[in-house]
Design a protein around this motif. Structure first.
Motif, short mmCIF file in Angstrom:
data_model
loop_
_atom_site.label_atom_id
_atom_site.label_comp_id
_atom_site.label_asym_id
_atom_site.label_seq_id
_atom_site.Cartn_x
_atom_site.Cartn_y
_atom_site.Cartn_z
N PHE A 93 0.37 2.70 0.13
CA PHE A 93 1.63 3.30 0.58
C PHE A 93 2.78 2.31 0.78
O PHE A 93 3.93 2.73 0.85
CB PHE A 93 1.40 4.05 1.90
CG PHE A 93 0.37 5.15 1.80
CD1 PHE A 93 0.60 6.27 1.01
CD2 PHE A 93 -0.83 5.06 2.47
CE1 PHE A 93 -0.34 7.28 0.91
CE2 PHE A 93 -1.78 6.07 2.38
CZ PHE A 93 -1.54 7.18 1.59
N ASP A 94 2.47 1.01 0.92
CA ASP A 94 3.53 0.03 1.15
C ASP A 94 3.33 -1.16 0.22
O ASP A 94 3.18 -2.30 0.67
CB ASP A 94 3.52 -0.45 2.61
CG ASP A 94 3.93 0.64 3.58
OD1 ASP A 94 5.06 1.15 3.45
OD2 ASP A 94 3.13 0.98 4.47
N GLY A 132 -0.06 7.46 7.01
CA GLY A 132 -0.82 6.89 5.91
C GLY A 132 -2.24 6.55 6.32
O GLY A 132 -3.17 6.65 5.52
N TYR A 183 -2.02 8.64 -2.74
CA TYR A 183 -3.35 8.18 -2.35
C TYR A 183 -4.38 8.55 -3.42
O TYR A 183 -5.22 7.74 -3.81
CB TYR A 183 -3.73 8.78 -1.00
CG TYR A 183 -5.19 8.65 -0.64
CD1 TYR A 183 -5.79 7.40 -0.51
CD2 TYR A 183 -5.97 9.79 -0.44
CE1 TYR A 183 -7.13 7.29 -0.18
CE2 TYR A 183 -7.32 9.68 -0.11
CZ TYR A 183 -7.89 8.44 0.02
OH TYR A 183 -9.22 8.32 0.34
N TYR A 231 -5.59 8.12 4.46
CA TYR A 231 -6.56 7.19 3.87
C TYR A 231 -8.00 7.55 4.25
O TYR A 231 -8.92 7.27 3.50
CB TYR A 231 -6.24 5.77 4.32
CG TYR A 231 -7.12 4.72 3.71
CD1 TYR A 231 -6.89 4.26 2.40
CD2 TYR A 231 -8.17 4.16 4.42
CE1 TYR A 231 -7.70 3.30 1.83
CE2 TYR A 231 -8.98 3.18 3.86
CZ TYR A 231 -8.74 2.75 2.57
OH TYR A 231 -9.55 1.80 2.01
N MET A 265 2.56 11.70 -0.24
CA MET A 265 1.69 10.60 0.19
C MET A 265 0.24 10.86 -0.22
O MET A 265 -0.47 9.94 -0.65
CB MET A 265 1.79 10.39 1.70
CG MET A 265 3.16 9.91 2.15
SD MET A 265 3.25 9.63 3.94
CE MET A 265 2.22 8.18 4.11
N VAL A 272 -4.65 0.26 3.21
CA VAL A 272 -3.64 1.33 3.23
C VAL A 272 -2.31 0.81 2.68
O VAL A 272 -1.59 1.52 1.96
CB VAL A 272 -3.45 1.86 4.67
CG1 VAL A 272 -2.30 2.87 4.73
CG2 VAL A 272 -4.73 2.51 5.16
#
Length: 361
Positions: free
Chosen positions: A246-247, A261, A353, A265, A349, A242
């Motif tokens: 997202f990070d 997140g 993804y 996912y 988000m 993940v």
């Protein structure tokens, strides 16, 4: 590995082998020998010599052959004599003791036991039976760290982490590959997430400063039962996966702080597509330029506060309001309204993804 087990094998072989045979540990001490008087002697010079070549060597009438990997010698077998017969016996002794050590570790080693748990190589009903055999405390708080090394070095990643956590009675270091290391760390009951991340930061800083290597670390959930270590390990894997979506700027990802997140996912791609189509008009999200997206990001970071966002962006308040109105016209969502802002944030988000997946939608 029990030195008594080595000595038992050497003792049995002495009737079949006329030469003196024995085993030296990684500290240079003879731990098993067909001549009992030699046990305890130190030959650190042999360890130093064989470390350079990691190959069979002949010194002062003895033939020596290492057991282990090139980066870490575990034991050295030796045979009196310098001829081909001595080399052959040393080779046979090395293979025999290596296999014996592997079988012993699989049966009695706690680290191998934990590795089998996290990889689901042991039946749940056998876990507590095996834990009792090994005198392993099965009801204690532990957390799994998955450490991925991003570049190579002359030093094995396993050795780096093992040296950072030398207490083998509390912390267990497991190698899952050349660059993937698992740390099973015992933690206090009241340990909060900041403490867990502080441990990970210590690893990142040490590896970076002392070994000039980069690592990404996924932190699993804290579990009490030994059987739940497999779940904590899977959580650590999910955290890294993940985090890649997202990070991307972070090298420490905690499963407990993944937030929404983690949910996105796990959503199927078809559901994500339907959501994006319902939220945005066709092409409206793609029509947002880089400046607009940066404005949106800053607006979210400043808790939907127009005045604070305009100050951070160094723009007039009216300019920011104009941009927000433009976004409303393009997408139909007014980010100044909380419900609309949540929808937009989730949609961004989901889009991120979907873009991370290999198949284009």
């Amino acid at each position: 590995m029990s030195n008594k087990l080595f000595q038992g094998i050497i003792y049995q072989m002495r009737e079949a082998v006329s030469q003196t045979i024995g085993v030296i540990d990684d500290k240079g001490t003879i731990v098993a020998c067909s001549e009992l008087s030699k046990i305890g002697e130190n030959h650190h010079d042999i360890v130093d010599e064989i470390s350079y070549t990691f190959d069979t060597i002949v010194i002062d009438g003895y033939t020596y052959k290492p057991i282990g990997s090139h980066a870490r010698i575990e034991y050295i077998v030796f045979v009196s004599g310098e001829d081909n017969d001595a080399r052959s016996i040393a080779g046979i002794l090395s293979v025999s003791l290596t296999n014996l050590k592997t079988l012993y570790d699989e049966k009695y080693d706690k680290t191998s036991f934990i590795k089998n748990i996290i990889l689901d190589n042991i039946l749940p009903g056998d876990i507590y039976i095996k834990a009792k055999e090994l005198h392993f405390d099965s009801e204690i708080h532990r957390c799994v760290y998955l450490i991925k090394f991003q570049n190579k070095s002359d030093i094995r990643p396993y050795d780096i982490i093992q040296n950072l956590f030398p207490d083998k009675n509390k912390d267990y270091v497991i190698s899952l590959g050349e660059n993937d290391i698992v740390l099973i760390k015992e933690v206090k009951y009241a340990l909060d997430q900041r403490n867990l991340e502080a441990t990970a930061k210590t690893i990142v800083d040490t590896v970076s400063s002392e070994f000039l290597m980069k690592v990404n670390i996924g932190i699993g959930t804290v579990v009490t039962s030994v059987k739940d270590l497999a779940r904590s390990f899977k959580d650590a894997q999910v955290a890294l996966e993940v985090g890649k979506v997202f990070d991307t700027e972070k090298n420490i990802i905690n499963y407990e702080t993944l937030g929404i997140g983690r949910l996105i996912y796990q959503l199927p791609s078809t559901l994500c597509e339907m959501f994006l189509q319902e939220v945005f008009k066709r092409g409206s999200l793609e029509s947002l330029d880089r400046e607009t997206l940066m404005t949106i990001q800053s607006f979210f970071e400043n808790n939907l506060n127009v005045s604070e966002t305009s100050r951070k962006l160094f723009v007039h308040r009216n300019t920011l309001v104009y941009r927000l109105e433009k976004i409303k016209k393009l997408t139909g969502l007014d980010l100044r309204e909380f419900d609309h802002a949540i929808t937009f944030k989730v949609a961004l988000m989901v889009k991120k993804y979907m873009n991370s997946k290999p198949t284009k939608y």
